[in-house]
Design a protein around this motif. Structure first.
Motif, short mmCIF file in Angstrom:
data_model
loop_
_atom_site.label_atom_id
_atom_site.label_comp_id
_atom_site.label_asym_id
_atom_site.label_seq_id
_atom_site.Cartn_x
_atom_site.Cartn_y
_atom_site.Cartn_z
N LEU A 138 6.16 -5.38 -35.39
CA LEU A 138 6.39 -6.50 -36.31
C LEU A 138 5.68 -6.31 -37.65
CD1 LEU A 138 6.09 -9.43 -33.75
CD2 LEU A 138 8.16 -8.79 -34.99
N SER A 139 4.50 -5.75 -37.61
CA SER A 139 3.75 -5.52 -38.86
C SER A 139 4.50 -4.53 -39.77
CB SER A 139 2.34 -5.01 -38.56
OG SER A 139 2.38 -3.71 -37.99
N LEU A 140 5.14 -3.53 -39.17
CA LEU A 140 5.91 -2.56 -39.94
C LEU A 140 7.19 -3.19 -40.48
CD1 LEU A 140 5.52 0.56 -37.61
CD2 LEU A 140 4.42 0.21 -39.82
N ALA A 141 7.81 -4.07 -39.68
CA ALA A 141 9.08 -4.69 -40.08
C ALA A 141 8.88 -5.73 -41.17
CB ALA A 141 9.75 -5.33 -38.87
N THR A 142 7.71 -6.37 -41.22
CA THR A 142 7.49 -7.50 -42.15
C THR A 142 6.45 -7.21 -43.21
OG1 THR A 142 5.79 -8.44 -40.71
CG2 THR A 142 8.07 -9.10 -40.30
N ASN A 143 6.00 -5.94 -43.26
CA ASN A 143 4.96 -5.59 -44.24
C ASN A 143 3.70 -6.44 -44.05
OD1 ASN A 143 3.91 -4.05 -46.33
ND2 ASN A 143 4.71 -5.39 -47.94
N ASN A 144 3.30 -6.57 -42.79
CA ASN A 144 2.06 -7.25 -42.40
C ASN A 144 2.07 -8.77 -42.62
OD1 ASN A 144 1.08 -4.84 -41.61
ND2 ASN A 144 -0.57 -4.69 -43.10
N ASN A 145 3.25 -9.37 -42.81
CA ASN A 145 3.35 -10.83 -42.92
C ASN A 145 4.34 -11.34 -41.87
OD1 ASN A 145 1.69 -11.63 -45.37
ND2 ASN A 145 2.98 -10.00 -46.24
N ILE A 146 3.82 -11.62 -40.69
CA ILE A 146 4.67 -11.94 -39.54
C ILE A 146 4.86 -13.45 -39.42
CG2 ILE A 146 4.95 -11.72 -37.04
CD1 ILE A 146 3.05 -9.29 -37.20
N THR A 147 6.13 -13.89 -39.34
CA THR A 147 6.44 -15.31 -39.14
C THR A 147 7.11 -15.50 -37.78
OG1 THR A 147 8.64 -15.15 -40.13
CG2 THR A 147 6.80 -15.57 -41.64
N ILE A 148 7.20 -16.76 -37.37
CA ILE A 148 7.88 -17.08 -36.11
C ILE A 148 9.33 -16.60 -36.15
CG2 ILE A 148 8.69 -18.95 -34.62
CD1 ILE A 148 5.76 -18.64 -34.37
N ALA A 149 9.99 -16.83 -37.29
CA ALA A 149 11.39 -16.44 -37.44
C ALA A 149 11.55 -14.93 -37.28
CB ALA A 149 11.92 -16.89 -38.80
N ASP A 150 10.59 -14.15 -37.79
CA ASP A 150 10.65 -12.69 -37.66
C ASP A 150 10.58 -12.27 -36.19
OD1 ASP A 150 10.72 -12.24 -40.44
OD2 ASP A 150 8.54 -12.41 -40.58
N ILE A 151 9.69 -12.92 -35.44
CA ILE A 151 9.53 -12.59 -34.02
C ILE A 151 10.81 -12.92 -33.26
CG2 ILE A 151 8.19 -13.03 -31.92
CD1 ILE A 151 5.84 -13.81 -33.76
N GLU A 152 11.37 -14.11 -33.52
CA GLU A 152 12.58 -14.54 -32.80
C GLU A 152 13.76 -13.64 -33.12
OE1 GLU A 152 12.93 -18.60 -33.98
OE2 GLU A 152 11.50 -19.33 -32.46
N GLU A 153 13.88 -13.24 -34.39
CA GLU A 153 14.99 -12.38 -34.79
C GLU A 153 14.85 -10.98 -34.20
OE1 GLU A 153 17.14 -10.66 -38.85
OE2 GLU A 153 15.47 -12.08 -39.01
N SER A 154 13.63 -10.42 -34.22
CA SER A 154 13.40 -9.06 -33.76
C SER A 154 13.58 -8.92 -32.25
CB SER A 154 11.99 -8.59 -34.16
OG SER A 154 11.85 -8.56 -35.56
N PHE A 155 13.21 -9.96 -31.50
CA PHE A 155 13.22 -9.84 -30.03
C PHE A 155 14.22 -10.77 -29.35
CE2 PHE A 155 9.21 -8.07 -31.37
CZ PHE A 155 9.12 -6.93 -30.59
N GLY A 156 15.17 -11.31 -30.13
CA GLY A 156 16.25 -12.10 -29.54
C GLY A 156 15.74 -13.35 -28.84
#
Length: 587
Positions: free
Chosen positions: A224-242
Motif C-alpha cells: 500500500l505504501s508503494l501504491a499510494t506514495n506513503n499516504n494510505i487511506t481507507i479507500a485505497d485499502i478497500e480498492e486494492s484488496f476488494g
C-alpha cells in the motif's frame, strides 16, 4: 543498496524482539540459560506467526559464546558469522522441494560430520509436513538417537501430518495468531519509522486482511505504501484488496434479513464489477455479526471491535439468528477460500440465510409486477395443461421419461405410446420454471425400485463429474453431498451433512434448468432428493410402513374354502354361509 521488503527489514533479530509468542520465547530463553537444549523441536502454527524467525534466532542463541538472559548477544564471533551468513553449520531446508527419500538420505550422511565453525549443527526444516512417509521413516533413527552436536527444528503449518513416531520424540511448540493489539503496535511503529501516513482505522483494515499474521500485515503495508506514495487511506485499502465499506456491508445484511433477493443480487453484481473479494467479504460479515452478538448479550458499546452501535442498530436479529448466521457464513468462508467460483458459494450463503427469516415480510422490488405476471401465467398454464407436468406415479411405472421442447396446443398433444417391449412411456412437456413435486412420493418410489446396480452406476457418473475441471452451480450441490444412499432407474437419494444444505438442494432440484442439467449429466431425466441423517431415518420408517401396507394377501386354497363353507352349512352356521353366497354366488 537493494530494496528490502518490510517484513524482512523488520524481522526480529533477538528473542526479546519477538511479539505475540511470550510463553514460547520464555521457554526457549530458559533452555538457553540452563543449557538444556533438546535434540529436536517442532514449531507449529499458522503462517506468518514467527516460526522460521524464532528458529533462526534460537539457532544463533544456542551457538552464542556470550549469551545474555537466554538470548544471543549479537557481538561474539559466532553471532557475527551467523548474521553474515558465513557458516554452513546452520542449514535451512525447504521440505516442499526437498522432500524425497534421496534428499533425506543425503542429509543423514552429513549429520555425522562435526560442525565447522559453531558448537552445534542446526537443521531448520521448513514446511516439514511436506516430507513423504518414506522420508520420515528414514529420519526416525537419527531423531531417536542423534549425534550430540546436532539439533533439528521442524517448522510446519500442519502438525497433524507429522507422524506420531516423530512428534513424540520432539519438544512441540504451538504458535498462535497474533492478537490485534500486537499487530497494531507493530504497524504503527513501522509506519512511523518508514514515514507512512495511515490512520488507526486503516491499520485495523490491514489487520483484518492479515488474519493474525505479522508477515502478511507488513507485506500489505509495504504494498500500500508503494501504491499510494506513503499516504494510505481507507479507500485505497478497500480498492486494492476488494473490500466493502461498513455501510454497504450493513446494508447487505439488512437486505438478506428482509429476503430482498432482487436487491441482494443487484448488490452482488456491483461487487463483482468492482472486483470485490467474496472470501474477504464473508469474513467481514462474520466480524460484524460477532459484534452484533456481543452487543445483544452485553449492550456494551466499548466491547465492539469492527463497527459502532449506530451501524449495528440498522438491522434486527436476535441471539439465535445471529449465531446461526455466523455458522452459515463461517462454512461459506471455508468453501470460498479454495473455490474458483467464490460468488456462487456466496450466493448459497445468501439463500441459506433466507431460511432463518421465513416470517420476515419480503420487500417489494422493481421486478414485482413482472414476477406476478409470470406466476399468474404459469398458474394458468398449470391449470389448463395439467397433464404436461410429469406425475411421479407414472414416471416410476415407465421405463423412461422423455422431455419435449415443443409447445403443445392442447392436452391431447401428449400421447401415450408403446415401445418395443410394450412398456408404456409418456412424452411430457415442461414449459414452466418450477414444478412442485411431492418429495415423499418421489422418495418412496425410488425406494420401491432401488437396486445396487443403479446405485453403482450413479456413483460412477458422479465420480466422472468430479474429475471435470468445472461444473454448474446446481451440479456442484450434488457433489457436496456425502454419498448416494439408494438409487433406482429414474432417481436417487443423496445424504447431506446438514438440513440447510439438503433443503437448499431440494429447492433447486425442482427447477426446470436443474432438471435439464440432470438430464445432460445422467443422460436421462432423473429425480434427486436430498436428506440428512435425521430425515433419512424418518423416511426409512415411512418406507417400512408403506411396505407393510402393500404386502400381498396369500391366495386362498379353494378346496379348503369349499369344505369350510359346506361344513358351516351342515352345522347351520347361516351367517358364514350367507357371507359366502354374497361373495361367490349361489353356485
Amino acid at each position: 543498496m537493494a530494496y528490502l521488503a518490510l517484513y524482512r527489514k523488520y524481522r526480529p533479530k533477538f528473542l526479546k524482539d519477538v511479539i505475540g509468542q511470550c510463553s514460547i520465547v520464555k521457554t526457549l530463553q530458559n533452555s538457553i540459560k540452563l543449557q538444556k537444549i533438546s535434540h529436536a523441536y517442532i514449531f507449529a502454527g499458522p503462517k506468518g506467526t514467527g516460526k522460521t524467525s524464532i528458529s533462526k534466532i534460537f539457532a544463533k542463541a544456542i551457538n552464542c559464546e556470550n549469551y545474555k538472559n537466554g538470548d544471543a548477544c549479537g557481538e561474539c564471533n559466532n553471532c557475527k558469522i551467523i548474521n553474515e551468513g558465513k557458516t554452513q553449520d546452520i542449514l535451512e531446508i525447504d521440505a516442499a522441494s526437498n522432500n524425497g527419500i534421496d534428499d533425506v538420505k543425503n542429509l543423514i550422511e552429513k549429520v555425522h560430520y562435526l560442525p565447522m565453525n559453531l558448537n552445534k549443527k542446526i537443521y531448520i526444516i521448513d514446511e516439514a509436513h511436506m516430507l513423504t512417509n518414506q522420508s520420515w521413516n528414514a529420519l526416525l533413527k537419527i531423531i531417536e538417537e542423534p549425534p550430540a552436536h546436532v539439533v533439528f527444528i521442524f517448522a510446519t503449518t500442519e502438525i497433524y501430518k507429522i507422524p506420531s513416531t516423530i512428534s513424540s520424540r520432539c519438544q512441540q511448540f504451538f504458535f498462535n495468531k497474533l492478537i490485534d493489539n500486537d499487530l497494531t503496535i507493530l504497524l504503527q511503529e513501522v509506519s512511523k519509522k518508514e514515514n507512512i501516513n495511515i490512520s488507526i482505522d486503516g491499520v485495523k483494515k490491514i489487520i483484518t486482511i492479515a488474519d493474525g499474521a505479522a508477515r502478511d500485515a507488513l507485506s500489505i503495508l509495504d504494498q500500500l505504501s508503494l501504491a499510494t506514495n506513503n499516504n494510505i487511506t481507507i479507500a485505497d485499502i478497500e480498492e486494492s484488496f476488494g473490500l466493502v465499506d461498513d455501510e454497504k456491508k450493513i446494508f447487505l445484511i439488512k437486505l438478506i434479513i428482509e429476503k430482498d433477493i432482487a436487491s441482494v443480487m443487484c448488490e452482488l453484481d456491483n461487487f463483482s464489477e468492482k472486483g470485490i473479494n467474496f472470501y474477504n467479504l464473508c469474513n467481514e460479515l462474520i466480524f460484524i455479526l460477532l459484534d452484533k452478538l456481543i452487543f445483544l448479550q452485553t449492550n456494551d458499546e466499548t466491547l465492539l471491535k469492527r463497527v459502532n452501535k449506530n451501524l449495528l442498530n440498522k438491522f434486527e436479529t436476535n441471539v439465535d439468528q445471529t449465531i446461526e448466521l455466523i455458522n452459515i457464513w463461517q462454512d461459506i468462508a471455508f468453501k470460498t477460500k479454495t473455490s474458483h467460483d467464490t460468488r456462487a458459494y456466496f450466493e448459497i450463503g445468501v439463500f441459506q440465510s433466507f431460511k432463518l427469516f421465513e416470517c420476515v415480510e419480503i420487500k417489494k422490488n422493481i421486478n414485482q409486477n413482472r414476477t406476478t405476471e409470470v406466476i399468474k401465467k404459469n398458474e394458468k398454464s398449470t391449470e389448463t395443461n395439467n397433464d404436461k407436468l410429469p406425475k411421479i406415479s407414472e414416471v416410476f411405472k415407465i421405463s423412461e421419461m422423455v422431455f419435449s421442447n415443443e409447445n403443445s396446443k392442447n392436452n391431447n398433444d401428449d400421447k401415450i405410446k408403446k415401445n418395443e417391449n410394450n412398456v408404456t412411456t409418456k412424452k411430457v412437456n415442461l414449459n414452466v420454471e418450477e414444478i412442485n413435486f411431492n418429495l415423499d412420493e418421489i422418495s418412496l418410489a425410488i425406494g420401491n425400485n432401488q437396486t445396487e446396480e443403479y446405485k453403482k452406476t450413479i456413483e460412477t457418473i458422479i465420480e466422472k463429474i468430479k474429475s471435470k475441471n468445472s461444473a454448474s452451480f446446481f451440479i456442484n450441490q450434488i457433489l457436496l453431498a456425502k454419498k448416494v444412499v439408494i438409487a433406482s432407474k429414474n432417481g436417487f437419494i443423496l445424504l447431506f451433512d446438514n438440513m440447510i444444505d439438503a433443503e437448499l438442494f431440494n429447492s433447486f432440484s425442482c427447477k426446470l434448468d436443474s432438471l435439464k442439467e440432470i438430464e445432460n449429466e445422467f443422460s436421462k431425466p432423473m429425480y434427486i432428493v436430498g436428506f440428512t441423517k435425521e430425515t433419512l431415518d424418518d423416511f426409512v420408517l415411512k418406507f417400512k410402513e408403506q411396505h407393510n401396507k402393500i404386502k400381498k394377501i396369500p391366495e386362498p386354497n379353494i378346496e379348503t374354502l369349499v369344505d369350510f363353507i359346506k361344513k358351516n352349512k351342515k352345522n347351520n352356521n347361516s351367517e358364514i354361509f350367507e357371507m359366502a353366497q354374497k361373495l361367490f354366488g349361489d353356485e
